[in-house]
Design an enzyme around this catalytic site. Structure first.
Site, short mmCIF file in Angstrom:
data_model
loop_
_atom_site.label_atom_id
_atom_site.label_comp_id
_atom_site.label_asym_id
_atom_site.label_seq_id
_atom_site.Cartn_x
_atom_site.Cartn_y
_atom_site.Cartn_z
N SER A 52 0.74 -1.37 0.07
CA SER A 52 0.01 -0.03 0.04
C SER A 52 0.93 1.26 -0.10
O SER A 52 1.54 1.39 -0.82
CB SER A 52 -0.99 -0.01 0.97
OG SER A 52 -2.09 0.71 1.10
N ASP A 61 -9.52 -4.96 -5.79
CA ASP A 61 -8.99 -3.94 -4.95
C ASP A 61 -9.82 -2.42 -5.29
O ASP A 61 -9.77 -2.01 -5.94
CB ASP A 61 -7.68 -3.77 -5.10
CG ASP A 61 -6.87 -2.88 -3.84
OD1 ASP A 61 -7.59 -1.89 -3.12
OD2 ASP A 61 -5.80 -3.10 -3.59
N HIS A 117 -7.88 -5.30 -1.11
CA HIS A 117 -6.84 -4.47 -0.73
C HIS A 117 -6.40 -5.45 0.65
O HIS A 117 -6.94 -5.76 1.27
CB HIS A 117 -7.09 -3.10 -0.04
CG HIS A 117 -5.85 -2.23 -0.23
ND1 HIS A 117 -5.03 -1.93 -1.17
CD2 HIS A 117 -5.36 -1.58 0.93
CE1 HIS A 117 -4.29 -1.22 -0.90
NE2 HIS A 117 -4.27 -0.86 0.51
#
Length: 494
Positions: free
Chosen positions: A151, A246, A278
């Site tokens: 991320s 995601d 995600h």
């Protein structure tokens, strides 16, 4: 106040892939920066790696068991929208990486909104410089450093892999004499193009809190903070992992980075994880590849690109010389004995006749290896321009009797005005081409060898001289002159 979107596991879950379970532990013990060598198998927590804006930046360092030589490094950057998260999120991955022979370093960096961009990337770059500066302390190989993050951490390590000092992200945390370049990157679902991706999709207000840019506002800050801005052919190998479902960082972000890397000719792989939100949180079915398989992909990627499976040094009884680290890996990967010959010196410091700079070099029978740690692999080892140097010494006015190879299939190199064809072209193409041999700087001609006193048809290249030996069976009908030996003797290297 910044309100987080509810995606509970997303920002923490994937940090623990190498542990195969979403758990983590933090011992809490604090160590000062070590003054001597750290013992194998130890964990040093809260080591101060740099100081920025009066803030002591900390990392945890997991040491591998005792090894024969310096170990490769994997640096981990945590996620958390650049506003939260902690180095402990690496969990059991640190010990597992250490057990596989890596030095594993998990870093904290300054967080927004207290510290605006580019504080975060400046800190991660400083962490790399710290590790290089303390290579002997941690018995690590400064030329084998990989980076891994998810991320926001994926965004940071992608920038780490792609940016040079010219990007202006080095900061003032310390160790400016060291390079912040890394040799391999694993980016898990990190934002890559902030001009398209809205940081507020991670958490409301992130754009303003981190980058000082309101939602929907165009800004050069976002251009400069986007990894895709810096893609080039010199990028290190990338492994990009992305969930197909995601909803925070869409797959198009990873796809764009991958497409640009491939278009630039840089090594990159993209793995789309099916049924994955995600953080690789399952949605709509089991994820594929699964966590265990992803784990193997990551460790296998680092094993391959940081050469963790190879020996670190080799002594050649024929000459009594030892080849180590990147020089050994280059020797193995570029023809070994047949192409480079035996080592005939130890590593020495030598001033280059090409650019006047001093490099760590090692002489071989047919070549001289130069260490260039400022370059990403495979260009961290280059061959000296021995062919060019010798040609200028022997033939300052050029040599008569050159005959361009005009046969069908021969190639004209406009850069030097010389042609390459026949067996010499075959050999050039099969043994590294331009990267290893350089351009042809002569056409073929007959030369009496300084080694055996016999006449041979030769052709000079920037880094080598090809000799035709028609009495030998292929592939030994073309041999490289012993330029390393001749140059070593002429310069009386110690």
């Amino acid at each position: 106040m910044i309100k987080q979107r509810k995606s509970a596991q997303t920002l923490l879950g994937a940090m623990l892939l190498l542990a195969v379970a979403l758990v983590s532990g933090y011992a809490g013990q604090t160590y000062a920066a070590p003054s001597g060598q750290v013992e194998a198998g130890n964990v040093s927590r809260d080591v101060t790696y740099c100081t920025a804006d009066g803030v002591s930046l900390r990392m945890d360092i997991y040491m591998p068991p005792a090894s024969k030589g310096p170990a490769p490094v994997v640096l981990y950057a945590h996620g958390g929208s650049w506003i939260h998260g902690d180095k402990w999120e690496v969990g059991l991955a640190g010990p597992e990486l250490a057990s596989r022979g890596y030095v594993a370093a998990s870093v904290n960096y300054r967080l927004a909104p207290e510290y605006k961009w580019p504080a975060q990337i400046e800190d991660v770059k400083c962490a790399v410089r710290y590790l290089r500066a303390h290579a002997s302390t941690y018995n690590l190989d400064p030329n084998r450093i990989g980076a891994w993050g998810s991320s926001a951490g994926g965004h940071l390590v992608a920038l780490l892999g792609l940016t040079t000092q010219a990007a202006g992200f080095e900061g003032h945390g310390g160790y400016p004499e060291q390079s912040s370049r890394v040799q391999a990157v694993v980016d898990m679902f990190g934002p890559t193009d902030l001009t398209v991706f809205n940081p507020d999709d991670l958490a409301k207000g992130v754009g303003q809190a981190v980058f000082g840019v309101a939602s929907g506002q165009a800004s050069d800050v976002l251009v400069r903070a986007s990894p895709v801005t810096y893609v080039s052919k010199s990028a290190p190998p990338f492994l990009i992992l992305q969930g197909d479902k995601d909803t925070l960082v869409p797959p198009s972000q990873s796809q764009e980075l991958y497409d640009k890397l491939k278009a630039a000719g840089a090594p990159a792989s993209l793995v789309i994880v099916k049924n994955a939100e995600h953080g690789f949180v399952p949605t709509g079915g089991d994820i594929s590849p699964n966590i265990a398989q992803i784990k193997e992909m990551i460790t296998g990627f680092f094993d391959q690109n940081l050469d963790n499976t190879q020996e670190t040094e080799r002594t050649f009884p024929q000459t009594g010389k030892t080849v180590r680290g990147n020089f050994l890996r280059y020797w193995d990967a570029h023809g070994g004995l047949a192409q480079q010959g035996y080592p005939i010196s130890d590593e020495i410091q030598e001033q280059s006749a090409t650019d006047g700079k001093t490099y760590t070099v090692q002489y071989f029978e047919r070549a001289v290896f130069e260490a260039h740690p400022e370059n990403p692999p495979p260009n961290d080892v280059l061959l000296s321009l021995l062919g060019d140097q010798r040609y200028r010494q022997k033939y300052p006015d050029g040599t008569p009797g050159q005959t361009p190879d005009m046969a069908s299939g021969s190639v004209l190199f406009k850069e030097t005005g010389h042609r390459l064809g026949g067996r010499f072209l075959d050999y050039w193409q099969q043994h590294g081409g331009l990267a290893q041999q350089g351009y042809p700087i002569s056409d073929p001609f007959t030369e009496v060898s300084d080694v055996d006193g016999k006449p041979h048809v030769v052709q000079y290249f920037e880094r080598a001289v090809f000799e035709l030996h028609p009495g030998n069976q292929p592939p030994n009908d073309v041999l490289l002159s012993l330029l390393g030996t001749l140059h070593y003797r002429a310069n009386s290297a110690p």
